[in-house]
Structures are given as C-alpha cells and as structure tokens.
Design an enzyme around this catalytic site. Structure first.
Site, mmCIF file in Angstrom:
data_model
loop_
_atom_site.group_PDB
_atom_site.id
_atom_site.type_symbol
_atom_site.label_atom_id
_atom_site.label_comp_id
_atom_site.label_asym_id
_atom_site.label_seq_id
_atom_site.Cartn_x
_atom_site.Cartn_y
_atom_site.Cartn_z
ATOM 1 N N GLU A 197 0.828 -1.119 -0.074
ATOM 2 C CA GLU A 197 0.005 -0.058 -0.049
ATOM 3 C C GLU A 197 0.858 1.315 -0.036
ATOM 4 O OE1 GLU A 197 -2.828 -0.132 -0.551
ATOM 5 O OE2 GLU A 197 -3.740 -1.977 0.247
ATOM 6 N N ASP A 212 -4.238 -9.699 -8.661
ATOM 7 C CA ASP A 212 -4.584 -8.826 -9.698
ATOM 8 C C ASP A 212 -3.455 -7.738 -10.270
ATOM 9 O OD1 ASP A 212 -4.394 -7.369 -7.353
ATOM 10 O OD2 ASP A 212 -6.353 -6.471 -7.281
ATOM 11 N N GLU A 260 -18.569 -6.507 -2.627
ATOM 12 C CA GLU A 260 -17.096 -7.108 -2.386
ATOM 13 C C GLU A 260 -16.836 -8.378 -2.919
ATOM 14 O OE1 GLU A 260 -15.144 -4.558 -2.458
ATOM 15 O OE2 GLU A 260 -13.817 -5.211 -0.659
ATOM 16 N N GLU A 269 -12.137 0.427 -9.393
ATOM 17 C CA GLU A 269 -11.963 -0.453 -10.661
ATOM 18 C C GLU A 269 -12.998 -0.683 -11.778
ATOM 19 O OE1 GLU A 269 -11.416 -1.256 -7.489
ATOM 20 O OE2 GLU A 269 -9.361 -1.770 -7.325
ATOM 21 N N THR A 289 -1.181 1.248 -10.688
ATOM 22 C CA THR A 289 -2.679 0.458 -10.261
ATOM 23 C C THR A 289 -3.453 1.277 -9.245
ATOM 24 O OG1 THR A 289 -3.451 -1.536 -9.281
ATOM 25 C CG2 THR A 289 -1.467 -0.598 -8.128
HETATM 26 C C1 DMJ Z 1 -6.331 0.447 -5.062
HETATM 27 O O1 DMJ Z 1 -5.832 0.754 -4.030
HETATM 28 C C2 DMJ Z 1 -5.258 -0.182 -6.046
HETATM 29 O O2 DMJ Z 1 -6.248 -0.229 -7.277
HETATM 30 C C3 DMJ Z 1 -4.882 -1.704 -5.861
HETATM 31 O O3 DMJ Z 1 -4.229 -2.234 -6.891
HETATM 32 C C4 DMJ Z 1 -6.334 -2.577 -5.650
HETATM 33 N N1 DMJ Z 1 -7.261 -1.838 -5.008
HETATM 34 C C5 DMJ Z 1 -7.369 -0.632 -4.472
HETATM 35 C C6 DMJ Z 1 -8.688 0.047 -4.840
HETATM 36 O O4 DMJ Z 1 -9.897 -0.893 -4.753
#
Ligand code: DMJ
Length: 934
Positions: free
Chosen positions: A147, A294, A388, A406, A492
C-alpha cells in the site's frame, strides 16, 4: 534526464515485429480511431452533457477533497460520518486494513496528481507545498509495503511527474526543485529493508522508522505475502530509479518479479494467491485475477509498456494465455487451483477483478473485456454498487463496498477503446449512484451493506486517487485536460508516470529468465493491442453486438449446472444430478454419487457426510460434475441457513442536515414489528429515562410518539421494548453500552426475546453499536430535533430535493455550495417506497458468513439427514472444533441479555468442520483481501 515528451516510444529494445506496440502505451492510445468510426448504437452524448457530467465530477471531488482538507488533514483519511480524521491508534483497530495508514497524510499524497488531471493547478501547487511542509515519512508505525508503494511512493512520483510537466510549461510550479522526488527517494530507501529475504520477495510490512526485525520494528516475523503485494512494485521502483539514477530500486523490484516468475506453476502457468517469502512455496494455491493477484498481472504488462522490456510482455502473455484458458469463462472470471486448473476453486467473484476488462483493453483483447464489464454492470444495476464479493449466480456474497474505482477504470478504458457512448451512460449511472447513496454531508461514505444502503465511516484514499480521475477523463475531451494524458501510464493506483522514462537511465542489468521456459514466436504477441482496424473491421456496432446476448445475464441467471442440464437434455445424455434433487435413499442417486467420486459417510449420530475425491471419479467429466454437485450442495445449504436469519436493518437520519444521507447498519430483533413485512417506522428520537429502559419510564411524555433511545445492558432486550412501548414510544433503538464498539469491528447480531411469548411487543426494535449510536446522540446534541427512519433498506430521498442538491445549476454554484447549504433547502422529505431487499441473507461481515448447514437437510433429503459436503479433500469426522468464526459468534451471544440460543448470527448452526473448512477458505480470502489489498 530526458525531456518530457521527448521520448514517447520505447527505446531501441522494442522489437521490430511489434510496430503496434507504440499504441499499447496506454489503452487510450490503443483504439483511438474507434471513436471516429462509431456511428450508431447507444445515442451519442452531446458535448454539453459530457461537460455537465465532467463538472459534476469536479463538484464531487471538491466535496470529498474539501471535507478531507477541512476536517481530517493532516490525518491519513477522512471519516465522513463522524466528520473527522482517522488517526491510527486513536480509533479502534480495523486490523490489517489500517496498515495503509502511516501518519503521512495519505489522502493528500494520493490526491496530488488527481488535482492536475482535474485542472486544479492552483490547488495542486498548494497541496505540494503542504506535503513538503507537513509530511513526515519517519514515523514509528508499521505499514503495508504494497500500500505504501502504490499510494505514497506512487503518489509522490505522480505528483513529481506532473510538477515537472507544469514547470516546463512555464506558468505554475516555477519554484519546484524535485522536492517530491527527494521525498520519494527517502521513502524508497525506507522500503528497501523489506527486501532482505533470500528469495528477494519483500516482507509484507515494514516499520517506517525502524525497518524490519529489530525489536522496536514490531514486524519482520511474517512468512507469507500475497502475489500482488510482491509483484506490484516495478512501475514505482523503476520510475524512482530512472528519475534519480539510483538503480537499486528497479533491481529489487525486478528480482521479486523474477522470483515469482520462477515459481509459477509450470504446467498451468498460473500463480497462487499467497507465497512463502522464504521458501517460495505457494501457501494458497487458488488463482484468479482479483484479490491477491490482480496487479501482479497488471504490472507485467505495464512494465513492458513503461520500460520497453520484452521479457515482461512474454511473461504477461504466458500468464494471459493461462488465464484465458482456465480462469476466463466469459462473462465470468472464476478462480481455479493452480495444480488442477480445470477445477474451480470457488463459486464467487470479488470486486477487485473489475479492473481486468481495463487491462484486457490494454492487451487488445476487447471481446472478453466487453463481456465481463457488461456482467459487472448488471450486478451494479441490481445493487447500486459492486458488492465486495458475489456468487456465480449473482447473489451478494459479501455486501460491503468501499467505493472501489476498478469498475470506473474499466469503463474509461472501454470507452477509449470502442468510442461507444454506452460507456458514457455507464459512467453517468456511477455518478448518480455515488451522489444518491454514498454522499453524506461530510464527504462520501463507503457502503457497509449494498443491500440496506447503510454506510461505513470510511472514505479510502484510493477514492480520490482513482475514482475521480477515471470519471473525469471519461467525459473529458482532449482540451479539457491541460496535458496529454497519452504521454503517461496509469499505475494500479492511477498515478501517472511519463512514458519517456523508458529511454532514461536504462542501466539496470536485465536477467531474462523468460526465454528459459518459453519458446517465443510471433504468437506471443498475437493478443497484444492489435491494430484498431482489425478489431473493428468497419463495424461500428461491435461492442453492442457483444453485449447484446448478455443483456439479461444477471437477472435471468441460472446456475452453471442448469446450463449443463439443458445441454445434456439436448444431446440425449442423462443430465447431471442436481444437489436440490438429491435423495440419500434413492439408489440411483447413490450410484451417480459414486461415479462422481462422492462418498457418503453415515455418522453415528444419524447424520450423513459427503466427501469428494476427484481421483475416485469414473472420468474427469464425472469429477467435474461431482465438484459442481458439492459446490451446489454447499451453496444450497448455506442459502437455506441464511434464509433462517434476519437480515440487518437500516437506521436512516432523515432530518436536517442529513436528509437521509447517513444510513447506519442496525441489528434486528426477533420480536416486535418486522420491518421487512411492514412499512418503515419514522419518528423523532428521544432518550428514555432511565436510559437503560429496564424499569417503567419516568419521562413518558418525552418518548410518547417517538422512537426511544435505550442503552444496552442490565435487563433483557424484550423488557426494554415493553417499557418503552408502555410509555407510548413507536419504536426503539438500543445503543450498545460498550464504548467504541462498531459494526466495523464487531459482527452484528439479532436481539433475542426473553424466552417468553413476545407477541405483546408490537413496535420495531433495532440495535446499534456504540459508534453508530453516538452519531445519533451527537446529532441530538447539535440539532436537538433528530428524525430517523427505521427500515429494512435505506429509502431514496425526495427526487425534487435531490435535483436541488445534486444537479448544481452552474459549476461555480456547485463548487461553492456546501452540502449543508444545499441540503437545508428542504425540510420535508417524502420518502419513496422501495422493493424489499432481494436477498434475505446477511453477510455484511466476513465473520457473519454462516458456516454450516446441518438443520436444513430436510429440504434436500426426505430422510431428514444432514449433509456435510466438503470439496475435494478427505474429511473423517463431524465433531470438529468450532472455528474462530463460531467462537466469535458465540461470544456475541454471551451477554446478559442475549442469552437466548438464537441470538447471534449462525448460533442455531451446528458446526461441521468440513463445511467450515470451505467457508473458512472464503473467509480467509476476504481477510486476505483486507490484509493485503484494500
Ligand atoms: C487500489 O488501492 C489499487 O487499485 C489496488 O491495486 C487494488 N485496490 C485498490 C482500490 O480498490
């Protein structure tokens, strides 16, 4: 350092055979010409409407960002219900979710480049100054490496990328001297100790001040991490190396990726969800494209785009081929086992996989992207947001929704790829739903339960980093953005890194491990971002023609087994046995079970246990049928179990200045008015005296005709209800006496009766944990008159008021008007009745998933035997211990009042270890989602 925009391509390493790879740089580039070929289909959206929607996004961003800056900054995140900052250590711990919070003003850093995309250059300049002045990266706090990398390092780098772009333009940021980059470098060095493992995979957490292992660090003992956690570093780390010339970052990130690649399951080419960072063994061998994996895939493809290094594309394509072979079952994406990729690992999908259609666009594989996106959109239309987790037949599996971006991300990329205005309409719906259901006076609140519409006191930083960027860009024309977005790649977390980095500071030695295992030929490039002319051979209705057959896929969903039944019917073969038809006394059924490798174990207490050994099945098709049968049996049983439970209820504050915007999750009562069968109850609230409601009220005049507030404790719930009812109350809300308790951190339960007949109680009673209760108590202190609505599902606000509030007449109006001013326009709220929730089940917490099924066998088998299906592994005994789940449920029922055996979710349930094992797998997956990825 190269000039921005000077090196748009990929440098000399881009192979000649892939001239189209230039257009793979961003999805926006992939199908630019598709926009111009579009001629029919969904009605085109006028420039005015697009601008109006763009302005609406700007106003929403101001509402979210403004409230964060006013009420939360310098805290990491805003708590939009209580309107204050979330400071780690000052709020009850939410477990691993809090590992994103490092006391570094997370939301501000995550929002930096959003400000520039949204053309708020002045605010960006202010925000950068604040970051430089206020943010400390040296706090004694344990944070998630993943994170911190994607949000903070990515945020600083995105901010730096746009700061230098602005500086070069000559108007803003003239004072800027790479200060954000220096901070990024400092943070990069702080993260490096996490990579001190023999494998090169990083520890999942690190102490910002003390690093790893030292006793002061309080971390470094973990053995496992998720694949995405270890495999989502390369973009930020490589950018840091290339911006600064310090190669170590890119080297470490590459090493971690190399190790993951080495460890892929060689026959399936899939990776598991969790890996041991010391041994490299897969800890969780299930594999999908959502939670836990992912962004590993995302970063392989994007690393190729950003760095121009073929090995990343080769790896991505190898994995992609496996994903399309095993996981993709359009429109579904279903997890499988890495060793047995033909067998599904679960029967539900998680919301994080909604990014995948966007990645498929970047890859150039548009058809399955359109299909999955369409399926997801239908789930959203049903529940307003993507829960979720949801099952393959589109029931809610985990009802939370933390405003994840997303789906908006995929919508944006699909629009760029197809030019189909349908995707603009999709974006419009997302905007409407956010304003209607998530907007609260102090920001936007996550949904605690999409079925009831209840809120959670949480606005994650990714909401500002990602959601507003994608929504704004969806409606923006080129001239609405002050720079060329196509010169950048999205990380991401939607941070922007310039593509010219591909030709800068390329001093890293590249170990190409790929070619050891993969024979490369042209087909390796087959899928990647082909020419738009090939994708849309003069067919402007391409996207629509793919969506058409899926029009009703969610509403008319039939479990996959049914499809098989129909197929067999057509072919004349005997249809597979369905769980719901199974009878343990039918010899024919027992024979079929045997063929499918399912054995029936009669237990001493008369119950029956089902166990499947795929290896004992007559054929692989029978084994698959057996697996499906077992999954159906689990689903059927859990569904029946859930049906016996009361779903959660909603307490909605409808008076000024809330006007229905704040919705609290409440526990129901097993007595009193059933809110799912009757109309909601609405009234002003009043505290009862005595506050515990355990004796005749001394203030009946105060509660008469109102909804009485009573504190939990000291007597039975039913007794409290009788006392307030006798005083003339029209409803009651019991507020937990356990200070700090919250439905964020404790499983909800239903209030039981007192063992006597409770038919005399006719008013509705709901339960709120202390934190939710204090929102009402605070409101009384501030506004005196507080009116609430007790219902089974939050109700819409009056449409007229909604128009006044949410459709700002002009950009200026909208940006200057606070939510409170907007809302105070109307006091009268005529609430619109809605359908009762479609699901009768309750699973707002992973812990509340009901684990067992045993009392429900009567509907499955006439012999009233109990079934204990387990999936694919041996189970010998039913007398397993209760899991944590059960213990938690148990604890919830041990208070003085709730001594009734039916008091807590699932308490009626008899635990069965093998069923629990299945459910535990789900729960672990949820926990992992919370733990490793938000
Ligand atoms: C984000 O912090 C990023 O996209 C991460 O890769 C996965 N999920 C969260 C948001 O849902």
């Amino acid at each position: 350092m190269s000039e921005p925009g000077g090196g748009r391509g990929f440098g000399s390493s881009v192979p000649q055979r892939a001239p189209w790879s230039l257009v793979a740089a961003t999805a926006a580039l992939c199908l630019v010409s598709a926009t111009s070929v579009w001629t029919a289909g969904a009605s085109p959206m006028s420039r005015e409407e697009k601008q109006k929607l763009g302005n609406q996004v700007l106003e929403m961003f101001d509402h979210a960002y403004g409230n964060y800056m006013e009420h939360a900054y310098p805290a990491d995140e805003l708590m939009p219900l209580t309107c204050r900052g979330r400071v780690r250590g000052q709020e009850p711990s939410r477990g691993d979710v809090d590992d994103a919070l490092g006391k570094f003003s997370l939301t501000l850093i995550d929002s930096l480049d959003t400000l520039v995309v949204l053309n708020k250059t002045k605010e960006f300049e202010d925000a950068v100054r604040k970051v430089l002045r206020d943010v400390n990266l040296d706090n004694d706090v344990v944070v998630s490496v993943f994170e911190t990398n994607i949000r903070v390092l990515g945020g600083l780098l995105g901010g730096h990328s746009l700061a230098i772009m602005l500086k070069e333009k000559g108007e803003y940021m003239q004072w800027y001297n790479d200060e954000l980059l220096q901070m990024a470098k400092q943070l990069g060095y702080k993260l490096l100790p996490a990579f001190n493992t023999t494998s090169g995979l990083p520890y999942p957490r690190i102490n910002l001040k003390f690093g790893i292992r030292k006793p002061e660090a309080r971390t470094g003992t973990e053995t496992d991490t998720c694949t995405a956690c270890a495999g989502t570093l390369i973009l930020e780390f490589a950018a840091l190396s290339r911006f600064t010339g310090a190669t170590i970052f890119e080297e470490y990130a590459r090493k971690a990726l190399d190790f993951l690649w080495e460890k892929r399951q060689r026959s399936s080419n899939l990776v598991g969800v969790t890996i041991n960072i010391h041994t490299g063994d897969w800890v969780r061998k299930d594999s999908g494209v959502g939670a836990g994996i992912d962004s590993y895939y995302e970063y392989l493809l994007k690393a190729y785009v950003l760095l121009g290094d073929d090995s990343f594309l080769e790896r991505f394509n190898t994995h992609y081929d496996a994903i399309m072979r095993y996981i993709s079952q359009p429109p579904l994406l279903l997890d499988v086992h890495i060793h047995k990729p033909m067998l599904n690992a679960r029967t539900w999908m998680d919301a994080l996989l909604a990014f995948f259609p966007g990645l498929q666009v970047l890859k150039g594989d548009i058809r399955p992207a359109i299909e999955t996106h369409e399926m997801l959109y239908q789930v959203i239309k049903k529940h307003n947001f993507l829960p979720e987790a949801f099952t393959t037949d589109f029931r809610v599996h985990w009802a939370q929704h933390p405003l994840r971006p997303e789906f908006a991300e995929s919508t944006y990329f699909l629009y760029k790829a197809t030019g189909d205005p349908y995707y603009l309409e999709v974006g419009k719906t997302l905007i409407e739903n956010l304003n209607k259901y998530a907007r609260v006076p102090c920001g936007f609140a996550a949904m605690k339960d999409v079925r009831t519409g209840s809120h959670e006191d949480r606005m994650d930083s990714f909401f500002l980093a990602e959601m507003f960027k994608y929504l704004y860009l969806l409606f923006a024309d080129k001239e609405d953005v002050i720079f060329d977005i196509e010169d950048y790649i999205f990380t991401t977390e939607a941070h922007l890194l310039p593509l010219w980095l591909s030709t800068t500071n390329q001093r890293i030695s590249k170990k190409n491990t790929t070619s050891e295992y993969t024979e490369l030929d042209d087909s390796n490039f087959d899928w990647t971002c082909p020419n738009t002319q090939i994708l849309f051979p003069n067919d402007p209705l391409y996207a629509q023609s793919i969506r058409e057959p899926l029009k009703n896929v969610v509403d008319k969903s039939c479990p996959r087994g049914i499809i098989r039944v129909e197929e067999s019917f057509r072919s004349g073969a005997k249809p597979p046995l369905r769980a719901r038809d199974f009878m343990a006394t039918n010899p024919e059924h027992l024979e079929i079970l045997k063929k499918m490798g399912v054995s029936l174990i009669h237990l001493k207490d008369g119950r029956v246990q089902l166990v499947q050994h795929a290896i004992q099945a007559a054929s692989s098709i029978d084994a698959e049928d057996g697996l499906r049968f077992m999954q159906e049996m689990i689903e059927l049983s859990s569904q029946q179990q859930k049906e016996q439970q009361l779903p959660p209820r909603a307490v909605q504050i409808v008076s000024h200045p809330f006007f229905g915007r704040v919705v609290l999750t409440a526990g129901p009562a097993q007595f009193g008015l059933d809110l799912s069968k009757h109309k909601e109850t609405r009234g002003f609230v009043a505290s009862s005296k005595p506050y515990n409601g355990c004796s005749e009220l001394t203030n009946p005049e105060a509660v008469m005709g109102k909804i009485a507030l009573i504190q939990r404790g000291q007597c039975m719930f039913a007794e409290k209800a009788r006392n307030i009812q006798n005083a003339g109350a029209i409803g009651g809300i019991v507020i937990d006496d356990n200070e700090g308790s919250s439905s964020d951190t404790a499983p909800l339960f239903q209030m039981a009766g007192d063992g006597r007949d409770t038919d005399d109680i006719t008013i509705p009673m709901l339960f709120l944990f202390s934190k939710e209760g204090s929102i009402i108590l605070d409101a009384i202190r501030e506004y005196e008159e507080v009116e609430v609505l007790l219902s089974d599902k939050a109700k819409d606000r009056d449409p007229e008021m909604e128009n006044e509030e949410e459709q700002p007449s002009s950009e200026n109006d909208s940006q200057n008007q606070s939510a409170e001013q907007i809302a105070s326009g109307s006091q009268e709220v005529d609430l619109v009745d809605q359908e009762p929730p479609e699901e009768s089940s309750l699973n707002s917490h992973p812990e509340s998933l009901s684990p067992a099924v045993t009392d429900n066998a009567a509907s499955i088998s006439p012999s009233e035997q109990n079934f204990n299906p387990t999936e694919n592994h041996e189970t010998t005994s039913l007398d397993g211990e209760c899991t944590d789940l059960d213990n938690q449920l148990q604890e919830q029922s041990e208070t003085e009042e709730d001594s009734n055996p039916n008091v807590s979710w699932g308490k009626k349930v008899q635990p069965i270890d093998s069923i629990l094992a299945d459910w535990n797998e789900d729960i672990e997956a949820f926990e992992m989602m919370e733990k490793d990825e938000l």
